[in-house]
Design an enzyme around this catalytic site. Structure first.
Site, mmCIF file in Angstrom:
data_model
loop_
_atom_site.group_PDB
_atom_site.id
_atom_site.type_symbol
_atom_site.label_atom_id
_atom_site.label_comp_id
_atom_site.label_asym_id
_atom_site.label_seq_id
_atom_site.Cartn_x
_atom_site.Cartn_y
_atom_site.Cartn_z
ATOM 1 N N ASP A 392 17.114 21.813 61.932
ATOM 2 C CA ASP A 392 16.721 23.161 61.540
ATOM 3 C C ASP A 392 16.854 23.244 60.023
ATOM 4 O OD1 ASP A 392 16.596 25.879 60.924
ATOM 5 O OD2 ASP A 392 17.687 26.503 62.719
ATOM 6 N N HIS A 393 15.721 23.395 59.333
ATOM 7 C CA HIS A 393 15.723 23.325 57.875
ATOM 8 C C HIS A 393 16.423 24.520 57.221
ATOM 9 C CE1 HIS A 393 14.630 21.389 54.218
ATOM 10 N NE2 HIS A 393 13.625 20.689 54.733
ATOM 11 N N ARG A 394 16.717 25.562 58.002
ATOM 12 C CA ARG A 394 17.519 26.664 57.467
ATOM 13 C C ARG A 394 18.972 26.243 57.287
ATOM 14 N NH1 ARG A 394 16.449 31.005 62.066
ATOM 15 N NH2 ARG A 394 17.092 29.125 63.211
#
Length: 423
Positions: A392-394
């Site tokens: 998850d790039h967040r």
């Protein structure tokens, strides 16, 4: 005191589960049931569960049919409970007698722990079949002995289980028996087969769709030399410490992932959108994606970072086996904080796995094959594997993901130092 009619309501069957699908009934209208007798089977988002009756009496009405999705707390069936022979309680109003104003006092339903009255109505996939009244003369047909997966397959195909010969232990009908029967059954001329989307497959589809459209996915890949890992597994299998623990390359991969999480804690985190907070988990609940007859399940090895290597191997094997055989409780299939999927068992080299909802990372392990590899400037044949890490790039940026994957590859190339360090 007169007889009373009690409602059996769907209990809370596990953490965060809000509904279940009715798979089958073991009773019919008019049947006599005893306290705690299994009266039916439902399937949650994670597992099939048998339902014991909280009442002794006779079945008056079935309120849901196989294939119905029922919310927690909703009534499933009604059971007539015979009046006590000890006589009426003068202080308790009779549920069947009208009050002075002409209304009938409503008797609060008896519920088990986790039940809740006032639930929304049953969600139907089609019109509920008519059920016989208590005075119906016909006796219910004998229930075929079949595994849950076989019942679901037969229901989806409209097949009568009683007409299928079982090849399982004691003659139990398996899903393979249903498929074999369907293959030789007369074809009505249709050029397609339609299968209702339900059970584990429906919930898996909902989960991956939600994950794909709520978390910004990214995936990094790295191919490495796993020869030392394969050699180590061979030695571990001969060690008394691993007797009955089923050591595999996945054992070393799991240990390598735990080491990577220790270096990059963001891998073991989640995004709380409501609170606008990043939650970094201090314990690792390791999900092991497992293919079953019912679809993909993810049994969880809890507090994996606390386990020794032999215990880690044993827990992974036991959890996966319980999921495959359908005996894992719903609570065993929820709560993972990071997951591994071993696509290599199908001969697949690599893939882009979709995150489990709520998790920051998932590792896919490809097939370990003999491939040409350069060692000390010389071309040779080594055991090579490709790792795919979706994140998850967040929560995890590209640098952290790259460093984590490099750490994983380094451990598989030379696992002994990490294993000796205990992390």
């Amino acid at each position: 005191m007169t007889d009373s009619v009690e409602e059996f309501r769907l209990p809370d069957l596990g953490e965060g589960l809000t509904d279940a699908e009715v798979l089958s009934w073991s009773v019919a209208v008019g049947d006599r049931v005893e306290l705690n007798q299994v009266i039916g089977e439902v399937e949650t988002a994670k597992a099939a569960v048998e339902l014991p009756s909280p009442f002794a009496g006779s079945v008056v009405e079935l309120l849901a049919s196989p294939g119905d999705t029922v919310p927690v707390g909703a009534p499933l069936l009604r059971i007539r409970v015979e009046a006590s022979t000890d006589g009426p309680d003068p202080d308790e109003p009779d549920s069947d007698e009208p009050d002075s104003d002409g209304t009938v006092a409503e008797r609060p339903p008896q519920v088990l722990v986790g039940y809740g009255p006032g639930a929304p109505p049953v969600s139907r996939r089609g019109r509920r079949r008519d059920v016989a009244r208590p005075d119906a003369p016909a006796s219910p047909p004998a229930r075929a002995d079949a595994k849950p997966a076989a019942r679901r397959e037969a229901a989806a195909r409209g097949l009568d289980l009683a007409a299928i010969t079982g090849t399982g232990p004691g003659g139990v009908v398996t899903r393979g028996d249903v498929l074999a029967h369907a293959a030789v059954a007369p074809d009505a001329g249709a050029d397609e087969v339609r299968t209702p989307i339900r059970g584990v497959r429906k919930r898996t589809a909902d989960a991956v769709t939600r994950s794909a459209f709520t978390a910004p996915h990214a995936t990094v890949f790295l191919t490495c030399d796993a020869t030392a890992t394969v050699d180590l597994v061979g030695r571990l299998r001969e060690s008394p410490a691993f007797a009955g623990r089923h050591a595999t390359p996945l054992t070393i991969v799991a240990a390598a992932l735990l080491h990577a999480v220790d270096e990059q804690p963001a891998l073991n985190s989640s995004w709380d959108d409501d609170a606008q907070e990043i939650v970094t988990h201090t314990t690792v609940h390791l999900g092991i994606a497992t293919a079953t007859d019912d679809g993909l399940k993810v049994p969880v090895v809890r507090d994996a970072q606390e386990l020794s290597l032999p215990d880690l191997a044993g827990s992974i094997a036991a959890s996966a086996e319980r999921a495959r055989t359908g005996v894992a409780a719903p609570a065993e299939l929820v709560g993972s904080t990071i997951s591994i999927t071993n696509v290599g068992v199908f001969g697949v080299d690599a893939g882009t796995p979709i995150l489990n909802p709520g998790e920051a990372a998932i590792l896919a392990v490809g097939a370990i094959d003999d491939r040409p590899w350069v060692v000390d400037g010389e071309l040779t044949v080594r055991k090579v594997v490709t790792l795919s890490l979706s994140f998850d790039h967040r929560l995890v940026d590209g640098e952290r993901a790259g460093r984590a994957l490099a750490s994983l590859a380094s451990t598989l190339t030379d696992p002994v130092p990490v294993l000796l360090s205990g992390t």
